[in-house]
Design a protein around this motif. Structure first.
Motif, PDB file in Angstrom:
ATOM      1  N   PRO A   1      -9.217  13.928  -4.450  1.00 14.75           N
ATOM      2  CA  PRO A   1      -8.012  14.632  -4.925  1.00 14.75           C
ATOM      3  C   PRO A   1      -6.844  13.675  -5.172  1.00 14.75           C
ATOM      4  CG  PRO A   1      -9.001  15.783  -3.062  1.00 14.75           C
ATOM      5  CD  PRO A   1      -9.698  14.468  -3.162  1.00 14.75           C
ATOM      6  N   GLY A   2      -6.192  13.839  -6.315  1.00 12.52           N
ATOM      7  CA  GLY A   2      -5.018  13.036  -6.617  1.00 12.52           C
ATOM      8  C   GLY A   2      -5.304  11.662  -7.177  1.00 12.52           C
ATOM      9  N   SER A   3      -6.577  11.278  -7.319  1.00 14.61           N
ATOM     10  CA  SER A   3      -6.907   9.954  -7.837  1.00 14.61           C
ATOM     11  C   SER A   3      -7.253  10.023  -9.326  1.00 14.61           C
ATOM     12  CB  SER A   3      -8.091   9.354  -7.073  1.00 14.61           C
ATOM     13  OG  SER A   3      -8.457   8.105  -7.634  1.00 14.61           O
ATOM     14  N   SER A   4      -6.572   9.222 -10.102  1.00 14.32           N
ATOM     15  CA  SER A   4      -6.828   9.179 -11.548  1.00 14.32           C
ATOM     16  C   SER A   4      -8.156   8.495 -11.862  1.00 14.32           C
ATOM     17  CB  SER A   4      -5.681   8.451 -12.260  1.00 14.32           C
ATOM     18  OG  SER A   4      -5.550   7.127 -11.761  1.00 14.32           O
ATOM     19  N   LEU A   5      -8.761   7.840 -10.848  1.00 19.71           N
ATOM     20  CA  LEU A   5     -10.047   7.177 -11.068  1.00 19.71           C
ATOM     21  C   LEU A   5     -11.163   8.194 -11.307  1.00 19.71           C
ATOM     22  CD1 LEU A   5      -9.947   4.312  -8.399  1.00 19.71           C
ATOM     23  CD2 LEU A   5      -9.506   4.147 -10.851  1.00 19.71           C
ATOM     24  N   ALA A   6     -10.897   9.444 -10.971  1.00 16.69           N
ATOM     25  CA  ALA A   6     -11.886  10.505 -11.211  1.00 16.69           C
ATOM     26  C   ALA A   6     -11.883  10.927 -12.674  1.00 16.69           C
ATOM     27  CB  ALA A   6     -11.593  11.703 -10.313  1.00 16.69           C
TER      28      ALA A   6
ATOM     29  N   LEU B   1       0.836  -1.198   0.000  1.00 20.04           N
ATOM     30  CA  LEU B   1       0.000   0.000   0.000  1.00 20.04           C
ATOM     31  C   LEU B   1       0.876   1.255   0.000  1.00 20.04           C
ATOM     32  CD1 LEU B   1      -2.626   1.579   0.200  1.00 20.04           C
ATOM     33  CD2 LEU B   1      -2.592   1.206   2.676  1.00 20.04           C
ATOM     34  N   GLN B   2       1.915   1.262   0.797  1.00 22.37           N
ATOM     35  CA  GLN B   2       2.808   2.426   0.842  1.00 22.37           C
ATOM     36  C   GLN B   2       3.473   2.646  -0.514  1.00 22.37           C
ATOM     37  OE1 GLN B   2       2.360   4.192   3.534  1.00 22.37           O
ATOM     38  NE2 GLN B   2       1.111   2.457   4.227  1.00 22.37           N
ATOM     39  N   LEU B   3       3.860   1.565  -1.187  1.00 19.90           N
ATOM     40  CA  LEU B   3       4.459   1.680  -2.523  1.00 19.90           C
ATOM     41  C   LEU B   3       3.449   2.212  -3.532  1.00 19.90           C
ATOM     42  CD1 LEU B   3       6.493  -1.677  -2.708  1.00 19.90           C
ATOM     43  CD2 LEU B   3       7.395   0.640  -2.363  1.00 19.90           C
ATOM     44  N   LEU B   4       2.205   1.757  -3.425  1.00 21.06           N
ATOM     45  CA  LEU B   4       1.151   2.213  -4.326  1.00 21.06           C
ATOM     46  C   LEU B   4       0.882   3.703  -4.128  1.00 21.06           C
ATOM     47  CD1 LEU B   4      -1.289  -0.815  -3.923  1.00 21.06           C
ATOM     48  CD2 LEU B   4      -0.163  -0.158  -6.056  1.00 21.06           C
ATOM     49  N   LEU B   5       0.814   4.121  -2.871  1.00 23.41           N
ATOM     50  CA  LEU B   5       0.552   5.533  -2.578  1.00 23.41           C
ATOM     51  C   LEU B   5       1.701   6.418  -3.062  1.00 23.41           C
ATOM     52  CD1 LEU B   5      -0.950   5.224   1.021  1.00 23.41           C
ATOM     53  CD2 LEU B   5      -2.181   5.733  -1.101  1.00 23.41           C
ATOM     54  N   ARG B   6       2.909   5.911  -2.898  1.00 21.03           N
ATOM     55  CA  ARG B   6       4.082   6.672  -3.350  1.00 21.03           C
ATOM     56  C   ARG B   6       4.067   6.826  -4.869  1.00 21.03           C
ATOM     57  NH1 ARG B   6       8.615   3.589  -1.348  1.00 21.03           N
ATOM     58  NH2 ARG B   6       7.601   3.999   0.641  1.00 21.03           N
ATOM     59  N   ALA B   7       3.730   5.716  -5.552  1.00 15.21           N
ATOM     60  CA  ALA B   7       3.680   5.752  -7.017  1.00 15.21           C
ATOM     61  C   ALA B   7       2.554   6.666  -7.494  1.00 15.21           C
ATOM     62  CB  ALA B   7       3.482   4.343  -7.567  1.00 15.21           C
ATOM     63  N   SER B   8       1.449   6.663  -6.773  1.00 15.63           N
ATOM     64  CA  SER B   8       0.308   7.491  -7.153  1.00 15.63           C
ATOM     65  C   SER B   8       0.621   8.980  -7.019  1.00 15.63           C
ATOM     66  CB  SER B   8      -0.900   7.145  -6.284  1.00 15.63           C
ATOM     67  OG  SER B   8      -2.003   7.970  -6.579  1.00 15.63           O
ATOM     68  N   LYS B   9       1.371   9.342  -5.999  1.00 13.10           N
ATOM     69  CA  LYS B   9       1.693  10.753  -5.748  1.00 13.10           C
ATOM     70  C   LYS B   9       2.617  11.336  -6.817  1.00 13.10           C
ATOM     71  CE  LYS B   9       1.011  10.704  -0.737  1.00 13.10           C
ATOM     72  NZ  LYS B   9       1.668  10.783   0.595  1.00 13.10           N
ATOM     73  N   GLN B  10       3.418  10.472  -7.429  1.00 15.38           N
ATOM     74  CA  GLN B  10       4.329  10.955  -8.469  1.00 15.38           C
ATOM     75  C   GLN B  10       3.552  11.504  -9.664  1.00 15.38           C
ATOM     76  OE1 GLN B  10       6.938   7.687  -9.290  1.00 15.38           O
ATOM     77  NE2 GLN B  10       8.110   7.951  -7.406  1.00 15.38           N
ATOM     78  N   ARG B  11       2.451  10.797  -9.993  1.00 12.73           N
ATOM     79  CA  ARG B  11       1.489  11.262 -10.992  1.00 12.73           C
ATOM     80  C   ARG B  11       2.007  11.375 -12.425  1.00 12.73           C
ATOM     81  NH1 ARG B  11      -3.375  10.694 -10.361  1.00 12.73           N
ATOM     82  NH2 ARG B  11      -3.950  12.558 -11.506  1.00 12.73           N
ATOM     83  N   VAL B  12       3.258  11.727 -12.628  1.00  8.86           N
ATOM     84  CA  VAL B  12       3.772  11.936 -13.987  1.00  8.86           C
ATOM     85  C   VAL B  12       4.200  10.595 -14.583  1.00  8.86           C
ATOM     86  CG1 VAL B  12       5.480  13.097 -15.408  1.00  8.86           C
ATOM     87  CG2 VAL B  12       4.563  14.234 -13.369  1.00  8.86           C
TER      88      VAL B  12
END
Length: 245
Positions: free
Chosen positions: A111-116, A24-35
């Motif tokens: 906020p920050g979720s690409s699912l939106a 989960l921590q790895l997923l959140l970290r990857a998600s925050k990078q966004r680019v």
């Protein structure tokens, strides 16, 4: 792994849950990078998604192996809190909750979720999957109903009626043998229901991931694992408070 199935799976589950939290921590970290601009970025996300999905597959592999020894341990799990068990659907999470989670993330525009940012084509495919999965859920529920009603069939009724009437040891041994055969049949039926429910869970995960982009897969898995982990933590916290009262 030796000992009772419940104890053995509890030991496995604690380690599995800790690893899930790390993912989960790895997923959140990857998600925050966004680019995600390069092929390399895409591959890194896909590699992480593959690791997380394999982690879930490992869970079901161990579960099925131990359930063959004692399936009741999974219908009355000692490793789950009462809160977790109350929301269990045939030994696990209900597949339909996945679609509700996607809807909540998208509609509330987290906020920050690409699912939106799902496209109309993605929404259409997810809706088709939702309908398909709901039909599969109903099929599992009907099978469980059939198994429950089977408890009152003629053979089981006769065994229940004869219990206590058998006196001599030879006849008692024969009677116990019949009961054992009947119980094996019931356990096999429950194992069938459990595996069918797990297959729907796996098909739901795969179906959703197939529709999403790599970054959306990361956000989706982050949301689902976070909900699972938080439910477990809330359950443990409630148990701790109840014990103190």
């Amino acid at each position: 792994m030796k000992g009772k199935v419940g104890d053995r799976f509890s030991e496995f589950f604690e380690k599995w849950a800790c690893q899930l939290d790390e993912y989960l921590q790895l997923l959140l970290r990857a998600s925050k990078q966004r680019v995600v601009n390069t092929v390399c970025d895409q591959r890194e996300l896909q590699t992480l998604v593959s690791k997380v999905t394999q982690h879930y597959k490992d869970y079901f592999t161990i579960k099925w192996s131990l359930a063959h020894e004692d399936v009741l341990a999974f219908f009355c799990p000692i490793w789950g809190s009462p809160l977790e068990n109350a929301y269990s659907w045939f030994t696990g999470w209900k597949p339909s909750t996945i679609f509700k989670l996607i809807d909540s993330t998208r509609i509330n525009r987290v906020p920050g979720s690409s699912l939106a940012e799902l496209t109309q084509e993605q929404l259409r495919k997810i809706e088709e999957l939702r309908v398909k999965i709901r039909l599969e859920e109903e099929k599992v529920e009907r099978e469980m109903e059939r198994q429950q009603v089977a408890m009152a069939d003629r053979k089981m009724f006769e065994l229940a009626r004869l219990t206590g009437r058998v006196k001599d040891s030879e006849t008692m041994d024969q009677f116990d043998g019949l009961v054992e055969v009947a119980m094996k049949g019931l356990m096999a039926g429950l194992e069938k229901v459990m595996k069918a429910a797990d297959c729907v869970r796996l098909r739901t995960l795969k179906g959703v991931l197939d529709v999403l982009s790599p970054l959306q897969c990361v956000d989706f898995l982050a949301a689902t694992t976070m909900l699972q982990i938080q439910l477990r933590q809330w359950g443990k916290r409630r148990d701790s408070i109840s014990r103190k009262e």
